[in-house]
Motif scaffolding. Sequence first.
Motif, mmCIF file in Angstrom:
data_model
loop_
_atom_site.group_PDB
_atom_site.id
_atom_site.type_symbol
_atom_site.label_atom_id
_atom_site.label_comp_id
_atom_site.label_asym_id
_atom_site.label_seq_id
_atom_site.Cartn_x
_atom_site.Cartn_y
_atom_site.Cartn_z
ATOM 1 N N LYS A 1 0.910 -1.107 -0.057
ATOM 2 C CA LYS A 1 0.075 0.058 0.046
ATOM 3 C C LYS A 1 0.847 1.191 0.073
ATOM 4 O O LYS A 1 0.749 2.345 -0.578
ATOM 5 N N ASP B 1 0.855 4.126 -2.959
ATOM 6 C CA ASP B 1 0.255 5.548 -2.621
ATOM 7 C C ASP B 1 1.573 6.280 -3.008
ATOM 8 O O ASP B 1 1.238 7.482 -3.578
ATOM 9 N N GLU C 1 1.188 9.558 -5.527
ATOM 10 C CA GLU C 1 1.406 10.680 -5.177
ATOM 11 C C GLU C 1 2.489 11.463 -6.248
ATOM 12 O O GLU C 1 2.456 12.513 -6.557
#
Length: 176
Positions: A36, A40, A44
Amino acid sequence: MSSGESATPLEELLPSTETSLTAEVFVHSLAPVGSKRQQDALVERLSGLADEGVVDGVDLLVWGDSICTGSVLANVGSGERIVSTIGEFYALAAKRGISISPFFRITKVTSSFADESFRRIVPPCRCLALYAEQKLVAVFPCVVDGVAYTPEDAISVLERTRSASVSSRAMADESS
């Protein structure tokens, strides 16, 4: 890159800085155990590149932890899109002389309980596809000349080579 430097194999995979790109990220799920944080961070960084105008957009597709290609589900909707996209990845790899096979394992699953077998593709938990004018131009992870490149490696090159290009174009536009 200065005139005396040569492009790395990874830089050679990407189109010129004048070409607009869109990015598509593929993941096993929206919150898998163990990846995860990397998912992410990947999204981003790509979103930051989109905010800077380095890429024109970022999309996300969840493809699960395996794709059963012989299933009727692989012929409709997102199942068809996923199988078709992986086929495009293999076609691009063959055309460009790179390999994605180590990251897209194809296995045969046999069940003695149900007396059936099927073929499946186990894709990487994170994958990045880059498109120029809606045409696939690069996919990561991949192997080029025996060296493995991750989606994060590709983003680093985009940050280094394209961010400067976008900034210099913006300054030129402002001075006009």
